[in-house]
Design a protein around this motif. Structure first.
Motif, PDB file in Angstrom:
ATOM      1  N   LYS A   1      -2.021   3.635   8.170  1.00  0.00           N
ATOM      2  CA  LYS A   1      -1.078   3.442   9.284  1.00  0.00           C
ATOM      3  C   LYS A   1       0.349   3.451   8.764  1.00  0.00           C
ATOM      4  O   LYS A   1       0.663   2.738   7.800  1.00  0.00           O
ATOM      5  CB  LYS A   1      -1.311   2.079   9.955  1.00  0.00           C
ATOM      6  CG  LYS A   1      -2.599   1.943  10.720  1.00  0.00           C
ATOM      7  CD  LYS A   1      -2.617   0.539  11.356  1.00  0.00           C
ATOM      8  CE  LYS A   1      -3.992   0.217  11.899  1.00  0.00           C
ATOM      9  NZ  LYS A   1      -4.086  -1.208  12.268  1.00  0.00           N
TER      10      LYS A   1
ATOM     11  N   VAL B   1       4.270   2.419   9.123  1.00  0.00           N
ATOM     12  CA  VAL B   1       5.030   1.326   9.742  1.00  0.00           C
ATOM     13  C   VAL B   1       6.497   1.529   9.423  1.00  0.00           C
ATOM     14  O   VAL B   1       6.877   1.655   8.251  1.00  0.00           O
ATOM     15  CB  VAL B   1       4.574  -0.048   9.182  1.00  0.00           C
ATOM     16  CG1 VAL B   1       5.358  -1.173   9.839  1.00  0.00           C
ATOM     17  CG2 VAL B   1       3.075  -0.243   9.370  1.00  0.00           C
ATOM     18  N   LYS B   2       7.349   1.559  10.465  1.00  0.00           N
ATOM     19  CA  LYS B   2       8.802   1.679  10.248  1.00  0.00           C
ATOM     20  C   LYS B   2       9.356   0.308   9.898  1.00  0.00           C
ATOM     21  O   LYS B   2       9.238  -0.639  10.660  1.00  0.00           O
ATOM     22  CB  LYS B   2       9.482   2.223  11.504  1.00  0.00           C
ATOM     23  CG  LYS B   2       9.264   3.701  11.714  1.00  0.00           C
ATOM     24  CD  LYS B   2      10.140   4.215  12.843  1.00  0.00           C
ATOM     25  CE  LYS B   2       9.971   5.724  12.982  1.00  0.00           C
ATOM     26  NZ  LYS B   2      10.774   6.248  14.103  1.00  0.00           N
ATOM     27  N   MET B   3       9.974   0.230   8.739  1.00  0.00           N
ATOM     28  CA  MET B   3      10.399  -1.081   8.262  1.00  0.00           C
ATOM     29  C   MET B   3      11.622  -1.631   8.978  1.00  0.00           C
ATOM     30  O   MET B   3      11.857  -2.824   8.977  1.00  0.00           O
ATOM     31  CB  MET B   3      10.654  -1.028   6.754  1.00  0.00           C
ATOM     32  CG  MET B   3       9.380  -0.851   5.941  1.00  0.00           C
ATOM     33  SD  MET B   3       7.964  -1.780   6.546  1.00  0.00           S
ATOM     34  CE  MET B   3       8.516  -3.453   6.321  1.00  0.00           C
TER      35      MET B   3
ATOM     36  N   GLU C   1      10.095  -4.025  11.456  1.00  0.00           N
ATOM     37  CA  GLU C   1       9.554  -5.284  10.958  1.00  0.00           C
ATOM     38  C   GLU C   1      10.545  -6.026  10.052  1.00  0.00           C
ATOM     39  O   GLU C   1      10.499  -7.223   9.947  1.00  0.00           O
ATOM     40  CB  GLU C   1       8.247  -5.019  10.190  1.00  0.00           C
ATOM     41  CG  GLU C   1       7.121  -4.566  11.100  1.00  0.00           C
ATOM     42  CD  GLU C   1       5.769  -4.648  10.414  1.00  0.00           C
ATOM     43  OE1 GLU C   1       5.673  -5.228   9.325  1.00  0.00           O
ATOM     44  OE2 GLU C   1       4.805  -4.120  10.980  1.00  0.00           O
TER      45      GLU C   1
ATOM     46  N   VAL D   1       9.978   3.627   5.586  1.00  0.00           N
ATOM     47  CA  VAL D   1       8.638   3.663   6.178  1.00  0.00           C
ATOM     48  C   VAL D   1       7.628   3.312   5.080  1.00  0.00           C
ATOM     49  O   VAL D   1       7.735   3.793   3.953  1.00  0.00           O
ATOM     50  CB  VAL D   1       8.304   5.071   6.738  1.00  0.00           C
ATOM     51  CG1 VAL D   1       6.897   5.085   7.333  1.00  0.00           C
ATOM     52  CG2 VAL D   1       9.326   5.498   7.790  1.00  0.00           C
TER      53      VAL D   1
ATOM     54  N   ARG E   1       0.234   1.166   5.583  1.00  0.00           N
ATOM     55  CA  ARG E   1      -0.738   0.105   5.352  1.00  0.00           C
ATOM     56  C   ARG E   1      -2.112   0.754   5.325  1.00  0.00           C
ATOM     57  O   ARG E   1      -2.443   1.553   6.211  1.00  0.00           O
ATOM     58  CB  ARG E   1      -0.666  -0.953   6.448  1.00  0.00           C
ATOM     59  CG  ARG E   1       0.619  -1.775   6.418  1.00  0.00           C
ATOM     60  CD  ARG E   1       0.506  -2.985   7.349  1.00  0.00           C
ATOM     61  NE  ARG E   1       1.728  -3.758   7.386  1.00  0.00           N
ATOM     62  CZ  ARG E   1       2.064  -4.701   6.497  1.00  0.00           C
ATOM     63  NH1 ARG E   1       1.249  -4.966   5.502  1.00  0.00           N
ATOM     64  NH2 ARG E   1       3.190  -5.362   6.606  1.00  0.00           N
TER      65      ARG E   1
ATOM     66  N   GLU F   1       5.598   5.537   1.892  1.00  0.00           N
ATOM     67  CA  GLU F   1       4.992   6.496   2.827  1.00  0.00           C
ATOM     68  C   GLU F   1       4.309   7.672   2.130  1.00  0.00           C
ATOM     69  O   GLU F   1       3.253   8.142   2.547  1.00  0.00           O
ATOM     70  CB  GLU F   1       6.067   7.015   3.791  1.00  0.00           C
ATOM     71  CG  GLU F   1       5.510   7.903   4.874  1.00  0.00           C
ATOM     72  CD  GLU F   1       6.583   8.504   5.763  1.00  0.00           C
ATOM     73  OE1 GLU F   1       6.244   8.974   6.847  1.00  0.00           O
ATOM     74  OE2 GLU F   1       7.770   8.512   5.339  1.00  0.00           O
TER      75      GLU F   1
END
Length: 335
Positions: A11, A13-15, A18, A26, A29, A39
């Motif tokens: 997956k 995830v755009k940091m 978060e 990016v 996970r 990434e």
């Protein structure tokens, strides 16, 4: 994303959503435990997982800054009949392939590195080698191959335990302090956040290679496998000769007391810190690491106390207690 070649979901995830204390915009996970990587790792995850493993391969694995470099040099020398001449002449980076390191670089970083070294043919060659997938390099590497990785066991080559795996673990508080120093010594990763922000990002599993305890517990659960040797950094600091004997037995080597004493002297912290073969001087030369920073730092146990305030100590105590509750894993520093 998943495919038939790779058993885990990946997956992105755009940091900026978060928020965390590192420079990867990016992350990915991976799998049910949500292991974090830059990434680009998604492009190489399946190749690494399905890599052909030879029975003569030797892996040195760990969560970053757990004594990996020290363990690498010890393992290589024991496996290589104490060939000090070659160990001092050939850098550790050439004696070991770093399995996933090339995937840490995005296209912008690659271009910057190539451009910064374009006028020096020797340095440019080293940069290109650094950016080449380790799986490709290993295809043409003669046996025995030595492989370094910070991947947890589940993401390592699926047949890794058909070879030898030496896993080293360290008190997470010391490992995290050391990792913070390393991150801030690397030009493409350094940041302005203080240690407390970095600590929170590890605690919340936003840093690459986290979650820490899942990483260690995967190896701990396999410690009785005949091809797995689980070491603690603190034991190496306290009684290196004993650990050298364990590694020698594991690798099917026998050395006398005089030979073990000489190896322990070679690996003593003062000698190790001065050894250019293990100090990643090349990484400074090609502009990856700041010239005034040391890759091998203090190497002591318990140094985390200089960095943790009362709130962080309480957080660490709770974090450690929760994660050790379901396991018989105990760190020497916590007994």
């Amino acid at each position: 994303m998943t495919n038939e070649k790779y058993p885990y979901e990946i997956k992105a995830v755009k940091m900026e959503v978060e928020g965390t204390a590192h420079k990867f915009p990016v992350i990915v996970r991976i799998g049910p435990k949500g292991y974090v990587f830059p990434e680009n790792f998604k492009h190489s995850a399946a190749d690494i997982y399905n890599m052909e493993v030879r029975p003569s391969d030797v892996f040195v694995a760990s969560f970053p800054r757990s004594g990996t470099t020290w363990t690498q040099d010890m393992v290589w020398l024991i496996a290589s009949n104490l060939d000090y001449e070659r160990a001092l002449k050939v850098p550790l980076t050439e004696r070991y392939a770093f399995l996933e390191f090339f995937s840490s670089f995005n296209d912008e970083m690659k271009m910057k590195l190539l451009d910064a070294n374009k006028d020096d043919e020797a340095k440019l060659k080293e940069v290109k080698l650094l950016l080449k997938p380790a799986t490709e390099i290993l295809e043409t590497t003669p046996s025995p191959r030595f492989i370094k990785t910070h991947l947890p066991l589940s993401l390592m080559p699926r047949k890794a335990l058909e070879a030898k795996v030496v896993y080293v673990a360290r008190d997470p508080r010391d490992a995290i302090v050391s990792l913070h120093h390393l991150v801030n010594s690397m030009k493409f990763m350094s940041m302005d956040e203080d240690f407390k922000a970095f600590w929170k990002s590890v605690l919340n599993n936003f840093q690459p290679w986290t979650p820490y305890f899942d990483h260690v517990k995967e190896a701990w659960e396999m410690r009785h496998h005949p091809n797995m040797l689980f070491l603690f950094y603190e034991d190496m600091r306290k009684d290196l000769p004993s650990v050298v004997r364990r590694v020698s037995d594991f690798l099917g080597k026998k050395y006398n007391e005089e030979e073990i004493a000489r190896l322990c002297d070679h690996l003593s912290f003062d000698n190790f810190k001065k050894n250019p073969s293990v100090n990643y001087d090349l990484i400074k030369e090609i502009g990856l690491m700041y010239a005034d920073k040391d890759f091998v730092r203090k190497g002591k146990s318990g140094g985390w106390r200089d960095y943790f305030d009362e709130e962080m100590i309480a957080e660490a105590d709770k974090w450690i207690e929760e994660n050790l509750r379901d396991t018989d894993l105990r760190f020497p520093s916590m007994q």
